[in-house]
Design a protein around this motif. Structure first.
Motif, PDB file in Angstrom:
ATOM      1  N   LEU A  74      46.043  52.287  35.260  1.00 17.33           N
ATOM      2  CA  LEU A  74      45.369  51.838  36.586  1.00 17.33           C
ATOM      3  C   LEU A  74      44.935  50.312  36.244  1.00 17.33           C
ATOM      4  CD1 LEU A  74      42.676  54.330  36.523  1.00 17.33           C
ATOM      5  CD2 LEU A  74      44.993  54.424  38.107  1.00 17.33           C
ATOM      6  N   PRO A  75      44.291  49.562  37.186  1.00 18.66           N
ATOM      7  CA  PRO A  75      44.441  48.113  36.910  1.00 18.66           C
ATOM      8  C   PRO A  75      43.391  47.984  36.740  1.00 18.66           C
ATOM      9  CG  PRO A  75      43.952  48.761  39.763  1.00 18.66           C
ATOM     10  CD  PRO A  75      44.864  49.970  38.451  1.00 18.66           C
ATOM     11  N   ILE A  76      43.119  47.715  35.369  1.00 18.77           N
ATOM     12  CA  ILE A  76      41.672  47.048  34.171  1.00 18.77           C
ATOM     13  C   ILE A  76      41.218  46.520  35.023  1.00 18.77           C
ATOM     14  CG2 ILE A  76      41.313  46.453  32.352  1.00 18.77           C
ATOM     15  CD1 ILE A  76      42.496  49.539  32.043  1.00 18.77           C
ATOM     16  N   THR A  77      41.777  44.969  35.347  1.00 17.41           N
ATOM     17  CA  THR A  77      40.720  44.230  35.917  1.00 17.41           C
ATOM     18  C   THR A  77      40.304  44.159  37.371  1.00 17.41           C
ATOM     19  OG1 THR A  77      42.369  43.261  37.631  1.00 17.41           O
ATOM     20  CG2 THR A  77      42.414  42.198  35.088  1.00 17.41           C
ATOM     21  N   VAL A  78      40.855  46.224  37.960  1.00 17.41           N
ATOM     22  CA  VAL A  78      39.727  46.013  39.442  1.00 17.41           C
ATOM     23  C   VAL A  78      39.120  47.108  38.543  1.00 17.41           C
ATOM     24  CG1 VAL A  78      39.943  47.374  41.026  1.00 17.41           C
ATOM     25  CG2 VAL A  78      41.828  46.090  41.003  1.00 17.41           C
ATOM     26  N   LEU A  79      39.466  47.896  37.711  1.00 14.30           N
ATOM     27  CA  LEU A  79      37.876  48.572  37.122  1.00 14.30           C
ATOM     28  C   LEU A  79      36.842  47.618  36.722  1.00 14.30           C
ATOM     29  CD1 LEU A  79      39.939  51.306  35.745  1.00 14.30           C
ATOM     30  CD2 LEU A  79      39.229  51.838  37.948  1.00 14.30           C
ATOM     31  N   HIS A  80      37.416  46.812  35.588  1.00 18.06           N
ATOM     32  CA  HIS A  80      36.428  46.049  35.027  1.00 18.06           C
ATOM     33  C   HIS A  80      34.933  45.623  36.412  1.00 18.06           C
ATOM     34  CE1 HIS A  80      37.115  47.580  31.078  1.00 18.06           C
ATOM     35  NE2 HIS A  80      38.272  46.514  30.616  1.00 18.06           N
ATOM     36  N   GLY A  81      36.372  44.696  37.265  1.00 21.17           N
ATOM     37  CA  GLY A  81      35.519  44.016  37.772  1.00 21.17           C
ATOM     38  C   GLY A  81      34.505  44.654  38.613  1.00 21.17           C
ATOM     39  N   ALA A  82      34.723  46.002  39.037  1.00 14.17           N
ATOM     40  CA  ALA A  82      33.694  46.811  40.563  1.00 14.17           C
ATOM     41  C   ALA A  82      32.299  47.851  38.795  1.00 14.17           C
ATOM     42  CB  ALA A  82      33.967  48.096  40.598  1.00 14.17           C
ATOM     43  N   ARG A  83      33.289  47.589  38.093  1.00 14.83           N
ATOM     44  CA  ARG A  83      32.174  47.849  36.744  1.00 14.83           C
ATOM     45  C   ARG A  83      30.765  46.714  36.075  1.00 14.83           C
ATOM     46  NH1 ARG A  83      30.337  47.380  31.552  1.00 14.83           N
ATOM     47  NH2 ARG A  83      32.193  45.954  31.324  1.00 14.83           N
ATOM     48  N   LEU A  86      28.641  45.703  39.987  1.00 17.84           N
ATOM     49  CA  LEU A  86      28.039  47.280  40.579  1.00 17.84           C
ATOM     50  C   LEU A  86      28.299  46.385  42.121  1.00 17.84           C
ATOM     51  CD1 LEU A  86      24.788  47.154  38.551  1.00 17.84           C
ATOM     52  CD2 LEU A  86      26.913  48.903  38.512  1.00 17.84           C
ATOM     53  N   GLU A  87      29.479  46.265  42.750  1.00 14.95           N
ATOM     54  CA  GLU A  87      29.991  45.884  43.657  1.00 14.95           C
ATOM     55  C   GLU A  87      31.242  46.602  44.098  1.00 14.95           C
ATOM     56  OE1 GLU A  87      27.833  44.911  46.367  1.00 14.95           O
ATOM     57  OE2 GLU A  87      26.629  44.470  45.426  1.00 14.95           O
ATOM     58  N   PRO A  88      31.372  46.765  44.926  1.00 16.68           N
ATOM     59  CA  PRO A  88      33.231  47.947  45.409  1.00 16.68           C
ATOM     60  C   PRO A  88      33.947  46.802  45.476  1.00 16.68           C
ATOM     61  CG  PRO A  88      31.757  48.066  47.989  1.00 16.68           C
ATOM     62  CD  PRO A  88      30.143  47.436  46.673  1.00 16.68           C
ATOM     63  N   VAL A  89      35.530  46.502  44.896  1.00 20.82           N
ATOM     64  CA  VAL A  89      36.659  46.287  44.887  1.00 20.82           C
ATOM     65  C   VAL A  89      37.543  46.297  46.014  1.00 20.82           C
ATOM     66  CG1 VAL A  89      38.479  45.143  43.690  1.00 20.82           C
ATOM     67  CG2 VAL A  89      35.994  44.875  43.050  1.00 20.82           C
ATOM     68  N   VAL A  90      37.942  45.724  47.251  1.00 25.67           N
ATOM     69  CA  VAL A  90      38.421  46.395  48.160  1.00 25.67           C
ATOM     70  C   VAL A  90      39.116  45.456  47.753  1.00 25.67           C
ATOM     71  CG1 VAL A  90      38.539  47.263  50.724  1.00 25.67           C
ATOM     72  CG2 VAL A  90      36.453  47.870  49.445  1.00 25.67           C
ATOM     73  N   LEU A  91      40.851  45.665  48.556  1.00 24.60           N
ATOM     74  CA  LEU A  91      42.055  45.221  48.513  1.00 24.60           C
ATOM     75  C   LEU A  91      42.554  45.653  49.189  1.00 24.60           C
ATOM     76  CD1 LEU A  91      42.313  44.556  44.483  1.00 24.60           C
ATOM     77  CD2 LEU A  91      40.912  43.047  46.049  1.00 24.60           C
ATOM     78  N   ALA A  92      43.017  45.168  50.378  1.00 19.63           N
ATOM     79  CA  ALA A  92      43.720  45.278  51.425  1.00 19.63           C
ATOM     80  C   ALA A  92      45.160  45.200  51.146  1.00 19.63           C
ATOM     81  CB  ALA A  92      43.903  44.166  52.639  1.00 19.63           C
ATOM     82  N   ASP A  93      45.206  44.221  50.331  1.00 19.02           N
ATOM     83  CA  ASP A  93      47.077  44.055  49.247  1.00 19.02           C
ATOM     84  C   ASP A  93      46.575  43.591  47.774  1.00 19.02           C
ATOM     85  OD1 ASP A  93      49.717  43.430  48.588  1.00 19.02           O
ATOM     86  OD2 ASP A  93      50.015  42.804  50.001  1.00 19.02           O
ATOM     87  N   ALA A  94      46.457  44.666  46.834  1.00 17.81           N
ATOM     88  CA  ALA A  94      45.976  43.904  45.494  1.00 17.81           C
ATOM     89  C   ALA A  94      47.173  43.458  44.737  1.00 17.81           C
ATOM     90  CB  ALA A  94      46.143  44.977  44.714  1.00 17.81           C
ATOM     91  N   ALA A  96      48.693  40.456  46.247  1.00 20.56           N
ATOM     92  CA  ALA A  96      48.842  39.265  46.911  1.00 20.56           C
ATOM     93  C   ALA A  96      47.101  38.743  46.950  1.00 20.56           C
ATOM     94  CB  ALA A  96      49.262  39.346  48.547  1.00 20.56           C
ATOM     95  N   HIS A  97      46.234  39.557  46.254  1.00 25.60           N
ATOM     96  CA  HIS A  97      44.973  38.845  46.373  1.00 25.60           C
ATOM     97  C   HIS A  97      44.610  38.273  44.269  1.00 25.60           C
ATOM     98  CE1 HIS A  97      40.594  38.575  46.199  1.00 25.60           C
ATOM     99  NE2 HIS A  97      40.535  38.907  47.788  1.00 25.60           N
ATOM    100  N   ALA A  98      44.420  37.277  44.585  1.00 26.25           N
ATOM    101  CA  ALA A  98      43.992  36.607  42.650  1.00 26.25           C
ATOM    102  C   ALA A  98      42.489  37.025  42.386  1.00 26.25           C
ATOM    103  CB  ALA A  98      44.395  35.047  42.607  1.00 26.25           C
ATOM    104  N   VAL A 106      49.448  45.868  38.465  1.00 30.70           N
ATOM    105  CA  VAL A 106      49.837  45.522  39.906  1.00 30.70           C
ATOM    106  C   VAL A 106      51.134  44.664  39.724  1.00 30.70           C
ATOM    107  CG1 VAL A 106      48.878  44.055  42.183  1.00 30.70           C
ATOM    108  CG2 VAL A 106      46.922  45.246  40.251  1.00 30.70           C
ATOM    109  N   ARG A 107      51.353  44.441  39.346  1.00 35.78           N
ATOM    110  CA  ARG A 107      52.526  43.103  38.856  1.00 35.78           C
ATOM    111  C   ARG A 107      53.682  44.399  38.849  1.00 35.78           C
ATOM    112  NH1 ARG A 107      50.031  39.676  35.673  1.00 35.78           N
ATOM    113  NH2 ARG A 107      52.040  40.722  33.776  1.00 35.78           N
ATOM    114  N   GLU A 108      53.446  45.760  38.668  1.00 33.53           N
ATOM    115  CA  GLU A 108      54.907  46.576  38.093  1.00 33.53           C
ATOM    116  C   GLU A 108      55.267  47.415  38.919  1.00 33.53           C
ATOM    117  OE1 GLU A 108      54.131  48.347  34.616  1.00 33.53           O
ATOM    118  OE2 GLU A 108      53.874  46.719  32.955  1.00 33.53           O
ATOM    119  N   ARG A 109      53.733  47.363  39.486  1.00 32.47           N
ATOM    120  CA  ARG A 109      53.376  48.917  40.802  1.00 32.47           C
ATOM    121  C   ARG A 109      53.713  48.383  42.068  1.00 32.47           C
ATOM    122  NH1 ARG A 109      49.241  53.328  40.052  1.00 32.47           N
ATOM    123  NH2 ARG A 109      50.915  54.175  41.322  1.00 32.47           N
TER     124      ARG A 109
END
Length: 611
Positions: A74-83, A86-94, A96-98, A106-109
Motif C-alpha cells: 500500500l502507498p505508505i506516504t498516503v497512510l502516514h499523511g492521513a495518520r 488526522l485529515e482524509p487524503v483524497v486523490l483523484a489521480d495519485a 499525478a499528485h505530488a 504509486v509508481r509501480e502500480r
C-alpha cells in the motif's frame, strides 16, 4: 465488482447500512461489515482497515476476502499523511499528485483514485479506512465521498463502542476470575484455619467472638453457631474470663504481637495454652479486632513437671553416687600410686639388670685379660739376665744361644703387652660407658617420675644404635651375627639415654630370640636406620623364635613375656618411654619360628622447634 464508479446510492439503503454497522458489537464483525458496505456504496475494488501498531508498524486488520496484501503493498506516504494530519487524503489521480506520485507503490502500480480516511471518535484514532480504484481517476468524488465520510464516521463510532464493549467484557471476565480466585483463596484459608492444630479465633473490641476454627469447635464441644457473638465470660465464666480480657486489652492498647500463657477450664479439666495474640486493622489503620492462636501445652507442662521431679531424684542419686565414686576413686588412686611405685621399681631393676649384665661381662673380660698378661715370661727373662751379672752381658747376648733370643723375646713381649694394654683400656672405656648408662637409667627413671623435662642432644640415631650394640655385646663373638643397614640420615635432637635404653631392650630381646632358635638356623640380627621427611625409624629384626599374632596386643603390657625366664618389664618400660618422646613402637612377626621385627619411630624436629 465493476471497475467503473457505482451509481448514486439509495438513501434508504444507506440508512439501512448505517443501522447494520451500529447494531454490531463484535470488533471483527464490525470491520467486515464496514468494508462490505463501503465497497457496495462506493464501488471500490479494494478496501482495507489499518492500524498503526505500537508506534512502529502498520497492520492490516481487515481486507476483502481473497486479498492477501501486506502493508508494504500500500502507498505508505498516503497512510502516514492521513495518520499525521488526522485529515482524509483524497486523490483523484495519485500518480499525478505530488508528493504521493513519488511513492514506490504509486509508481509501480500507476494508482489513480485513492482515499485514506482517519477513523476518529471522541479524540481517539481507531485506525484508517483505505480505498483505491487503481485504473479509474476521480472515482470517489461528489456524493461517493459524502457516503465515505458518513460510513467512516459511523465506523469510528462503532469501533469505539466495540472496543469499550470489549474492554468491559475483559473487565467482567477478569472480575469473574478474581471472584473465583478470592472464593477459592477464602475456602483454602478457611480449610487451613479449620485444620490448624491450634485454636484460632477473632474477637472485636467488645470481646464478642467473630470467628473460630474447627479445632475450637471440636475441643470445646460447641458448634461455631453457638460461639459466634458470645463473650469470654459466657464461655469460661467470670473468674477465667477476666484474665483473657486483660490480655486482649493489652494487644488493643499496644498494637503489638504478645504471647501469653493462659489457663482455662475445658470440660471440667484445667488446660494450659500458649497464646499468641495480634491486632487486626481496618483500611484506615484503626485496630478493630484481635486475633488469637492458642496451642494446648497441658501435656507438655505435665511432662515438664514429671521431668523436673525425675531430675531432682536423679540429682540426689547422682550426688550419692558421686560420693561413692569419690571414695572409690581415692582408693584407686592409692592403689595406683603403690602400683606405679612398684612398676617404676621393676622398670628400674630391669633396665639396671641389662646395664649390669654388660658391666659383669666387661669385668669378666678384664679379669681374664689381666690373668692372661704374660708377667711370668717377663720375670723369667729378667731372672735370666740377672743370673749373668758376673759375666759379660754383651758376650751372653751375642754368643749364648739363650742370650741371642732375649732381644727377640723382649720385642715380642713388648708388642704383646702393648696389645693387652690397648685391649684393657678399651674394655675399661666400655665398662665406664656401661656404668654411665646404669647411672643414667636411675636418673632417667627418677626424672620420669618427677617431671616431663628431657635433656636432648643433637646426634644421629645410628650412633645411638652403636652405643646400644656395645652395651649389649658379649665380647667380640657378638659382632658376627649383627648386620647393619644404615641409610642417609640427618642429625636430630634426641634424649640419648632414653633412646639407647629402648634400643638395648630391643637388641637384648633379639639376642635371646636367636639364642632360643633351633640350632640349624644361623643367628642373624639386622639393624636398619631410615629417615623420611617426618620420622626417623630404627628397625631391629631377627630370625629367632618370633611370636604369635594373638599375643601382639599384650606385648607392651606390664609383666607380660613370652620367655620362660622373662619378667615382662623391658617392652612395657620402652612403650612408656617412647610415649614421652612423642614417638611409637611397632612390632611384627609372621608367627612362631619366623623371627620378629621391632621398630622405634621418632618424629623429626622441624627447624622452628629447634630454636
Amino acid at each position: 465488482m465493476s471497475s467503473s464508479a457505482a451509481s448514486p446510492p439509495d438513501v434508504t439503503a444507506l440508512a439501512k447500512a448505517v443501522r447494520a454497522i451500529s447494531n454490531e458489537f463484535s470488533l471483527p464483525e464490525i470491520q467486515r461489515t464496514v468494508l462490505r458496505i463501503v465497497q457496495e456504496n462506493t464501488g471500490a475494488p479494494y478496501a482495507a482497515l489499518l492500524k498503526y501498531q505500537d508506534g512502529r508498524t502498520w497492520v492490516i486488520q481487515c481486507q476483502p476476502e481473497g486479498e492477501r496484501r501486506t502493508p508494504s503493498e500500500l502507498p505508505i506516504t498516503v497512510l502516514h499523511g492521513a495518520r499525521r494530519t488526522l485529515e482524509p487524503v483524497v486523490l483523484a489521480d495519485a500518480s499525478a499528485h505530488a508528493p504521493y506520485s513519488d511513492d514506490a507503490v504509486v509508481r509501480e502500480r500507476g494508482l489513480r483514485s485513492v482515499v485514506c480516511w482517519p477513523l476518529t471518535h471522541r479524540g481517539m484514532q481507531h485506525g484508517l479506512l483505505y480505498l483505491e480504484h487503481a485504473q479509474v481517476p476521480g472515482a470517489f468524488g461528489g456524493e461517493h465521498l459524502s457516503i465515505v465520510e458518513i460510513l467512516a464516521s459511523q465506523a469510528a463510532v462503532a469501533l469505539d463502542n466495540a472496543r469499550v464493549h470489549e474492554h468491559l467484557a475483559e473487565q467482567s471476565h477478569a472480575h469473574e476470575i478474581s471472584r473465583r480466585e478470592v472464593s477459592t483463596t477464602r475456602q483454602h484459608l478457611q480449610d487451613f484455619i479449620d485444620n490448624s492444630p491450634a485454636a484460632i479465633y477473632v474477637k472485636d473490641r467488645d470481646g464478642r467472638v467473630l470467628l473460630v476454627n474447627g479445632w475450637f469447635e471440636n475441643f470445646y464441644g460447641f458448634p461455631r453457631t453457638q460461639i459466634i457473638g458470645r463473650r469470654d465470660v459466657d464461655i469460661f465464666g467470670a473468674e477465667f474470663a477476666a484474665k483473657l480480657v486483660e490480655n486482649d486489652l493489652r494487644v488493643f492498647n499496644t498494637g503489638s504481637v504478645i504471647q501469653f500463657e493462659e489457663e482455662v477450664p475445658v470440660r471440667g479439666e484445667m488446660r494450659t495454652f500458649i497464646s499468641s495474640k495480634f491486632p487486626l486493622r481496618s483500611q484506615d489503620g484503626r485496630i478493630v479486632a484481635v486475633c488469637g492462636i492458642s496451642t494446648d501445652i497441658t501435656d507438655r507442662k505435665k511432662a515438664e513437671r514429671a521431668l523436673q521431679q525425675a531430675n531432682e531424684q536423679l540429682e540426689q542419686r547422682v550426688a550419692e553416687r558421686t560420693e561413692q565414686l569419690r571414695a572409690a576413686h581415692q582408693e584407686l588412686l592409692d592403689r595406683a600410686r603403690h602400683a606405679g611405685m612398684a612398676e617404676i621399681a621393676n622398670s628400674i631393676l630391669h633396665n639396671l639388670g641389662n646395664a649390669l649384665t654388660g658391666i659383669t661381662v666387661s669385668s669378666t673380660i678384664l679379669r681374664e685379660r689381666i690373668v692372661g698378661v704374660p708377667i711370668a715370661s717377663l720375670g723369667r727373662a729378667v731372672a735370666l739376665l740377672t743370673d749373668r751379672r758376673g759375666e759379660d752381658l754383651g758376650t751372653f747376648l751375642t754368643h749364648d744361644e739363650r742370650g741371642r733370643h732375649v732381644p727377640e723375646f723382649l720385642d715380642k713381649l713388648h708388642k704383646r703387652l702393648e696389645e693387652e694394654r690397648k685391649l684393657l683400656l678399651d674394655e675399661c672405656s666400655a665398662m665406664a660407658a656401661k656404668i654411665e648408662h646404669a647411672t643414667s637409667v636411675i636418673a632417667t627413671q627418677q626424672n620420669f617420675a618427677r617431671t616431663r623435662f628431657r635433656l636432648r642432644e643433637k646426634t644421629r640415631l645410628r650412633d645411638l644404635v652403636e652405643d646400644a650394640v656395645r652395651l649389649c655385646a658379649v665380647g667380640a663373638q657378638a659382632d658376627p651375627i649383627v648386620v647393619r643397614e644404615y641409610g642417609e640420615e640427618e642429625p636430630e635432637f634426641y634424649d640419648r639415654h632414653v633412646v639407647v635404653q629402648i634400643l638395648v631392650n630391643f637388641i637384648s630381646n633379639a639376642k635371646n630370640a636367636v639364642r632360643d632358635a633351633p640350632r640349624d638356623v644361623t643367628p642373624r640380627i639386622a639393624l636398619t636406620v631410615r629417615q623420611d621427611a617426618e620420622n626417623t625409624t630404627v628397625e631391629v629384626s631377627d630370625n629367632g623364635v618370633g611370636f604369635d599374632q594373638n599375643v601382639k596386643a599384650r606385648l607392651f603390657t606390664h609383666g607380660f613375656t613370652t620367655r620362660a625366664k622373662g619378667h615382662g618389664f623391658g617392652l612395657h618400660s620402652s612403650a612408656l618411654s617412647v610415649q614421652a618422646l612423642g614417638g611409637r613402637i611397632d612390632a611384627h612377626s609372621d608367627g612362631l619360628g619366623q623371627g620378629a621385627r621391632f621398630e622405634l619411630i621418632l618424629p623429626r624436629m622441624h627447624p622452628e622447634s629447634e630454636m
